[in-house]
Design a protein around this motif. Structure first.
Motif, PDB file in Angstrom:
ATOM      1  N   GLN A 187       0.775  -1.210  -0.097  1.00 63.40           N
ATOM      2  CA  GLN A 187       0.033   0.062  -0.151  1.00 63.40           C
ATOM      3  C   GLN A 187       0.890   1.191  -0.117  1.00 63.40           C
ATOM      4  O   GLN A 187       1.922   1.499   0.846  1.00 63.40           O
ATOM      5  CB  GLN A 187      -0.899  -0.175   1.248  1.00 63.40           C
ATOM      6  N   THR A 188       0.382   2.134  -0.922  1.00 62.32           N
ATOM      7  CA  THR A 188       1.349   3.497  -1.088  1.00 62.32           C
ATOM      8  C   THR A 188       0.358   4.673  -1.326  1.00 62.32           C
ATOM      9  O   THR A 188      -0.835   4.361  -1.567  1.00 62.32           O
ATOM     10  CB  THR A 188       2.373   3.127  -2.305  1.00 62.32           C
ATOM     11  N   PHE A 189       0.874   5.834  -1.006  1.00 59.91           N
ATOM     12  CA  PHE A 189       0.040   6.887  -1.521  1.00 59.91           C
ATOM     13  C   PHE A 189       0.933   8.073  -2.070  1.00 59.91           C
ATOM     14  O   PHE A 189       2.215   8.080  -2.011  1.00 59.91           O
ATOM     15  CB  PHE A 189      -0.926   7.513  -0.362  1.00 59.91           C
ATOM     16  N   TYR A 190       0.421   8.558  -3.120  1.00 62.35           N
ATOM     17  CA  TYR A 190       0.828   9.868  -3.711  1.00 62.35           C
ATOM     18  C   TYR A 190       0.318  11.231  -3.165  1.00 62.35           C
ATOM     19  O   TYR A 190      -1.001  11.165  -3.169  1.00 62.35           O
ATOM     20  CB  TYR A 190       1.040   9.724  -5.154  1.00 62.35           C
ATOM     21  N   PHE A 191       1.238  12.062  -2.701  1.00 60.30           N
ATOM     22  CA  PHE A 191       0.477  13.467  -2.439  1.00 60.30           C
ATOM     23  C   PHE A 191       0.405  14.299  -3.994  1.00 60.30           C
ATOM     24  O   PHE A 191       1.753  14.435  -4.320  1.00 60.30           O
ATOM     25  CB  PHE A 191       1.383  14.061  -1.391  1.00 60.30           C
TER      26      PHE A 191
ATOM     27  N   PHE B 285      -4.368   8.191  -3.920  1.00 63.90           N
ATOM     28  CA  PHE B 285      -3.847   9.707  -4.531  1.00 63.90           C
ATOM     29  C   PHE B 285      -4.378  10.519  -3.217  1.00 63.90           C
ATOM     30  O   PHE B 285      -5.648  10.335  -2.934  1.00 63.90           O
ATOM     31  CB  PHE B 285      -4.430  10.319  -5.735  1.00 63.90           C
ATOM     32  N   VAL B 286      -3.570  11.456  -2.602  1.00 62.46           N
ATOM     33  CA  VAL B 286      -3.843  12.229  -1.670  1.00 62.46           C
ATOM     34  C   VAL B 286      -3.868  13.621  -1.730  1.00 62.46           C
ATOM     35  O   VAL B 286      -2.644  13.939  -2.189  1.00 62.46           O
ATOM     36  CB  VAL B 286      -3.162  11.621  -0.239  1.00 62.46           C
ATOM     37  N   THR B 287      -4.600  14.349  -1.807  1.00 66.87           N
ATOM     38  CA  THR B 287      -4.458  15.929  -1.871  1.00 66.87           C
ATOM     39  C   THR B 287      -4.633  16.691  -0.719  1.00 66.87           C
ATOM     40  O   THR B 287      -4.738  16.057   0.269  1.00 66.87           O
ATOM     41  CB  THR B 287      -5.781  16.518  -2.596  1.00 66.87           C
ATOM     42  N   ILE B 288      -4.321  17.890  -0.694  1.00 69.04           N
ATOM     43  CA  ILE B 288      -4.162  18.532   0.382  1.00 69.04           C
ATOM     44  C   ILE B 288      -5.397  18.402   1.369  1.00 69.04           C
ATOM     45  O   ILE B 288      -5.181  18.850   2.407  1.00 69.04           O
ATOM     46  CB  ILE B 288      -3.779  20.189   0.209  1.00 69.04           C
ATOM     47  N   ASP B 289      -6.484  18.438   0.949  1.00 71.34           N
ATOM     48  CA  ASP B 289      -7.778  18.410   1.867  1.00 71.34           C
ATOM     49  C   ASP B 289      -8.074  17.006   2.306  1.00 71.34           C
ATOM     50  O   ASP B 289      -8.955  16.699   3.038  1.00 71.34           O
ATOM     51  CB  ASP B 289      -8.930  18.749   0.808  1.00 71.34           C
ATOM     52  N   ASP B 290      -7.261  15.930   1.742  1.00 67.29           N
ATOM     53  CA  ASP B 290      -7.703  14.554   2.056  1.00 67.29           C
ATOM     54  C   ASP B 290      -6.779  14.111   3.274  1.00 67.29           C
ATOM     55  O   ASP B 290      -7.039  13.031   3.668  1.00 67.29           O
ATOM     56  CB  ASP B 290      -7.022  13.573   0.938  1.00 67.29           C
ATOM     57  N   GLY B 291      -6.048  15.038   3.816  1.00 68.01           N
ATOM     58  CA  GLY B 291      -5.302  14.457   5.051  1.00 68.01           C
ATOM     59  C   GLY B 291      -5.889  13.714   6.112  1.00 68.01           C
ATOM     60  O   GLY B 291      -5.733  12.621   6.331  1.00 68.01           O
ATOM     61  N   PRO B 292      -6.944  14.267   6.490  1.00 68.85           N
ATOM     62  CA  PRO B 292      -7.828  13.607   7.596  1.00 68.85           C
ATOM     63  C   PRO B 292      -8.411  12.231   7.191  1.00 68.85           C
ATOM     64  O   PRO B 292      -8.281  11.247   7.965  1.00 68.85           O
ATOM     65  CB  PRO B 292      -9.171  14.571   8.033  1.00 68.85           C
ATOM     66  N   TYR B 293      -8.435  12.156   5.856  1.00 65.78           N
ATOM     67  CA  TYR B 293      -9.012  10.477   5.500  1.00 65.78           C
ATOM     68  C   TYR B 293      -8.156   9.786   5.363  1.00 65.78           C
ATOM     69  O   TYR B 293      -8.345   8.527   5.607  1.00 65.78           O
ATOM     70  CB  TYR B 293      -9.524  10.920   4.036  1.00 65.78           C
ATOM     71  N   LEU B 294      -6.738  10.208   5.335  1.00 69.87           N
ATOM     72  CA  LEU B 294      -5.668   9.256   4.986  1.00 69.87           C
ATOM     73  C   LEU B 294      -5.415   8.705   6.308  1.00 69.87           C
ATOM     74  O   LEU B 294      -5.180   7.754   6.926  1.00 69.87           O
ATOM     75  CB  LEU B 294      -4.390   9.805   4.419  1.00 69.87           C
TER      76      LEU B 294
END
Ligand code: AMP
Length: 472
Positions: free
Chosen positions: A286-290, A412-421
């Protein structure tokens, strides 16, 4: 479907205590559940007819320890199941003892067979099949399985068809968007029904689905049912099936809503809980990209080009975006097709079939399509949009690395997605590794994030929720 008719309902009798197997012809021996067709479920179901004869050359399985009827065991072996998965090892004996059971397990762990095998094992025609190989499927409905989506209902019915290949028991799959008449006809001679809440209630209200002889109700992926707004329907179905003797519930998470339902409807029960840390299988990388939200689509193309998924699913939040992304990938000749609730059911099934057969490598889907997709060999799951509910992440990535295979999940994680991650990491009790794609590193954080980063002595470029110490 078959229109065979049978005088009366010889199997209507209440379930008595399980008869001990005596190794000979008596007791629970010889269960053959003559598999009729599942109807209303489109392609892929057993054709009409009685139980097939058991072939002589089936492999030995470790399911023998459950003392199941021989023809059911034969169905398990013919399905290629040699060893029970952990959730099966936990649930099968409890369900066979006719207990109410709560199973917390994610998709891909074999949870469907964990309730189907023992519930089928308790049916008389299954027990008697070896001695009565010519029996025809009959009703009334004894096992009702409620699933949140059509796709999951279809998968359950198919699993039941596989297991009931050598016993005279028919499974019918009931969901909306297709002709109710075929389902009504099929319901006459079936003992197992899998369906979605709306259509099931409709059939109950119109008097076509009689739950008066029900042995068990299974609520599969109940957390998802609640997410999709089926709470009242689930309550009504449970009320309609009040004469049942057993209730089984599966859920990836046991949140307050699910606990309330258990308290209200299940009474005394046993729980089989898979540890939270196994909520996402270890075999999934499992990986994520900011990523800058405006560049997600470009990043997707690059990531897909570099990963070259043999069979990948890209999850996208809205139908509109699914359409747009699929079009763009198709323009680049990347072999993508889409599936979402806007497509007619027939088309959805067709696309899933082609994807299953490996006719194209990329399926672009909304969450609705995520549940119940039982497709082997998914190599990659890409969360183009991170889900707002952490449970959905578990269900999405559960599409890959099924039953011991390996897989990769990219988010994919955007600046608004932090809490979800953060929510996802908490739920799966595991850190997701950050990856950078050359040319897509975030150069400038949003002003608010910059301020926060400074406050917390974070290097610029990282979002406020990024735990620097942890990720380095
Ligand atoms: P599920 O979690 O019920 O969606 O099942 C995931 C997949 O595992 C399905 O394709 C099942 O057919 C398969 N499966 C279930 N039980 C077993 C088993 N004991 N051995 C091998 N495969 C299994």
């Amino acid at each position: 479907m078959s229109d065979k008719h049978h005088g009366g309902h010889p199997h209507r009798s209440q379930r008595g205590p399980r008869k001990p197997r005596d190794g000979g012809g008596g007791g629970r021996g010889g269960g053959r559940r003559g598999g009729g067709p599942s109807s209303g479920g489109g392609k892929g179901f057993k054709s009409a007819g009685r139980a097939e004869p058991v072939p002589a050359d089936l492999p030995e399985t470790k399911f023998a320890e459950f003392d199941l009827a021989p023809n059911l065991e034969a169905g398990i072996a013919a399905a290629g199941y040699i060893e029970p998965s952990p959730i099966q090892a936990g649930m099968i004996p409890l369900v066979l003892e006719e207990k109410n059971v709560v199973g917390r397990a994610q998709t891909g762990t074999g949870k469907t067979a964990a309730f189907l095998i023992p519930l089928l094992g308790l049916l008389e025609p299954v027990e008697d099949a070896a001695e009565d190989p010519d029996a025809s499927p009959t009703g009334p409905v004894r096992i009702l399985i409620v699933a949140p989506t059509r796709e999951l209902a279809i998968q359950i019915a198919k699993e039941s068809d596989k297991l009931t290949r050598f016993v005279p028991v028919r499974t019918v799959c009931c969901y909306g968007g297709t002709s109710i008449d075929d389902q009504v006809k099929a319901l006459r001679d079936c003992m197992v029904v899998a369906g979605t809440p709306g259509r099931l209630l409709d059939l109950i209200r119109r008097g076509h689905l009689d739950l008066g002889s029900l042995d068990a109700i299974v609520l599969d992926e109940v957390d998802r049912m609640y997410d999709l707004g089926f709470r009242d329907d689930v309550d009504r179905i449970l009320a309609a099936g009040k004469s049942r003797q057993q209730t089984i519930l599966t859920s990836a998470t046991l949140n307050d809503d699910v606990e309330n339902l258990i308290a209200k409807h299940m009474g005394e029960h046993e729980r089989v809980i898979m540890e939270a840390k196994s909520l996402t299988v270890d075999a999934i990388d499992q990986t994520f990209y900011f990523v800058d939200p405006r560049r997600k689509q470009d990043l997707l193309i690059e990531v897909l080009k570099s990963l070259k998924p043999a069979k990948g699913i890209v999850f996208v939040r809205t139908r509109f975006s699914v359409d747009r992304i699929t079009y763009q990938l198709q323009q680049r000749g990347m072999g993508a097709e889409l599936i979402h609730s806007g497509l007619p059911q027939r088309k959805r099934e067709r696309i899933l079939e082609l994807f299953r057969e490996g006719k194209f490598p990329l399926l672009i889907a909304t969450d609705v399509a995520a549940r119940g997709l039982d497709i082997d060999d998914i190599t990659h799951v890409v969360n183009f949009d991170i889900p707002n509910h952490a449970e959905d992440y578990v269900h999405r990535v559960g599409r890959t690395a099924r039953m011991g295979k390996e897989g990769a999940a990219v988010t994919f994680v955007t600046i608004d997605d932090g809490p979800y991650l953060t929510q996802v990491e908490k739920l799966i009790n595991k850190e997701i590794r950050q990856e950078m794609y050359p040319g897509f590193e975030l150069e400038k954080p949003e002003p608010a994030a910059k301020k926060e980063a400074k406050k917390q002595k974070r290097p610029p470029g990282l979002p406020p929720w990024a735990n620097v110490a942890r990720r380095r």
